[in-house]
Design a protein around this motif. Structure first.
Motif, PDB file in Angstrom:
ATOM      1  N   GLU A  15       5.209  14.784 -40.248  1.00 18.29           N
ATOM      2  CA  GLU A  15       6.506  15.387 -39.856  1.00 18.29           C
ATOM      3  C   GLU A  15       7.275  15.838 -41.095  1.00 18.29           C
ATOM      4  O   GLU A  15       7.860  16.931 -41.116  1.00 18.29           O
ATOM      5  N   LEU A  38      -1.368  16.162 -36.731  1.00 18.20           N
ATOM      6  CA  LEU A  38      -0.289  15.429 -36.057  1.00 18.20           C
ATOM      7  C   LEU A  38      -0.660  15.214 -34.589  1.00 18.20           C
ATOM      8  O   LEU A  38      -0.459  14.126 -34.040  1.00 18.20           O
ATOM      9  N   SER A  92       1.990  19.346 -30.127  1.00 18.60           N
ATOM     10  CA  SER A  92       1.452  19.664 -31.462  1.00 18.60           C
ATOM     11  C   SER A  92       0.225  20.568 -31.359  1.00 18.60           C
ATOM     12  O   SER A  92       0.101  21.541 -32.097  1.00 18.60           O
TER      13      SER A  92
END
Length: 334
Positions: free
Chosen positions: A166, A188, A204
């Motif tokens: 992130e 991710l 994602s």
């Protein structure tokens, strides 16, 4: 006429750029033999030798040269060089499963990048950090456990991986680096999947898919469809999963990747079994079986026979079921 160290090194670099790492290594080694007083040049040679050995999967040698580079950059006070060497060392240690040492290198890489306000370096360090924790989590995931059900040690490592990814995303978005965003979204998504955060995993992987399409990267597009299929299975949305696996299968065929095509057929067979559409399941498992036989993949062949046996049992085709059960047993014994 004597060939200089720099000339040899430049030829080594050229060879590595076209993917001929073995020949590149020979030129770099020759450059070291000739020697140079220019420590910046020597540092570059060590760095490239480490990378070349990494590509050749000789990680012990890669480690040795990245260590030489780190010592040298510290000696001459080359901070950016030290950051790069630390990053390279961290990646190599990660592959060797030495995660705690890798973390120390990633931290040094990040600290220097922050000190000199190098955003690209920070992004790279955060991405490497995410990869180290992701790899650490996966290395201790045990088979048989479902995503989200791993031991606390695994979950902690995966949560750390997600945090670093992130943080990396925030910077690469700021830099407008779409290719880097694509890579991070993919990782991710996989991390959230293992954590059992299926909604976040879908979000994602959908971002990954958009970027892959934008770049015309069919290989990344195929992976994204496959990962989305896997995630929708856990969300209980089997029809949606099947659609994604079909896209993955089409792309595998376009890319002429037989092993991946087999995997997509296997996933589709399992999905149609979950939907209790056994005729279709049999169709895909047979496709998987044929490819597994072509590739001499006995484990894949065994899996296909086991799945075909179960599907035929569900349809009450006992002779067929028996045939595949015997084939499965024969392969297991082997």
């Amino acid at each position: 006429m004597e060939v200089s160290c720099l000339e040899l090194a430049l030829e080594g670099e050229r060879l590595c750029k076209v993917g001929n790492y073995s020949a590149g290594v020979s030129f770099f080694e020759a450059a070291i033999q000739v020697g140079t007083e220019d420590l910046q040049v020597l540092s570059a040679i060590y760095s490239q030798l480490g990378n070349a050995y990494f590509h050749l999967h000789d990680y012990a040698k890669a480690l040795e040269f990245h260590r030489h580079d780190l010592t040298l950059t510290r000696t001459i006070g080359d901070l950016l060089g030290e950051a790069k060497a630390s990053g390279n060392l961290g990646n190599t240690l990660k592959v060797l499963g030495r995660f705690d040492e890798a973390v120390v290198c990633c931290q040094r890489h990040l600290d220097i990048a922050r000190d000199v306000n190098d955003k690209v370096g920070q992004a790279r360090a955060l991405y490497n950090f995410g990869n180290v924790y992701h790899a650490k989590g996966k290395s201790i995931c045990w088979s048989g456990a479902e995503p989200g059900d791993f031991p606390e040690e695994v979950m902690t490592a995966l949560r750390q991986a997600a945090e670093y990814y992130e943080a990396n995303l925030a910077i690469v978005k700021e830099l407008g680096d779409q290719a880097a965003q694509g890579r991070t979204y993919g990782n991710l998504g996989n991390t959230h999947y293992l954590l059992g955060n299926f909604g976040k995993a879908v979000a994602s992987h959908e971002q990954r898919l958009l970027i892959a399409k934008e770049f015309g990267d069919r290989s990344a597009e195929r992976r994204a469809y496959c990962n989305l299929g896997n995630t929708f299975i856990f969300l209980g949305e089997f029809e949606v999963a099947a659609e994604h696996y079909k896209r993955s299968l089409q792309l595998a065929r376009q890319l002429k990747d037989r092993a991946v095509e087999a995997q997509a057929c296997y996933s589709l067979g399992n999905t149609y079994t979950l939907l209790q559409d056994y005729e279709r399941a049999i169709d895909y498992h047979l496709k998987h079986l044929i490819i597994a036989q072509d590739l001499n993949d006995r484990i894949g062949e065994g899996r296909a026979c086991w799945s075909l046996g179960n599907a035929h049992t569900a349809l009450g085709n006992h002779d067929q079921a028996m045939h595949f059960a015997e084939k499965h047993l024969e392969i297991c014994k082997e």
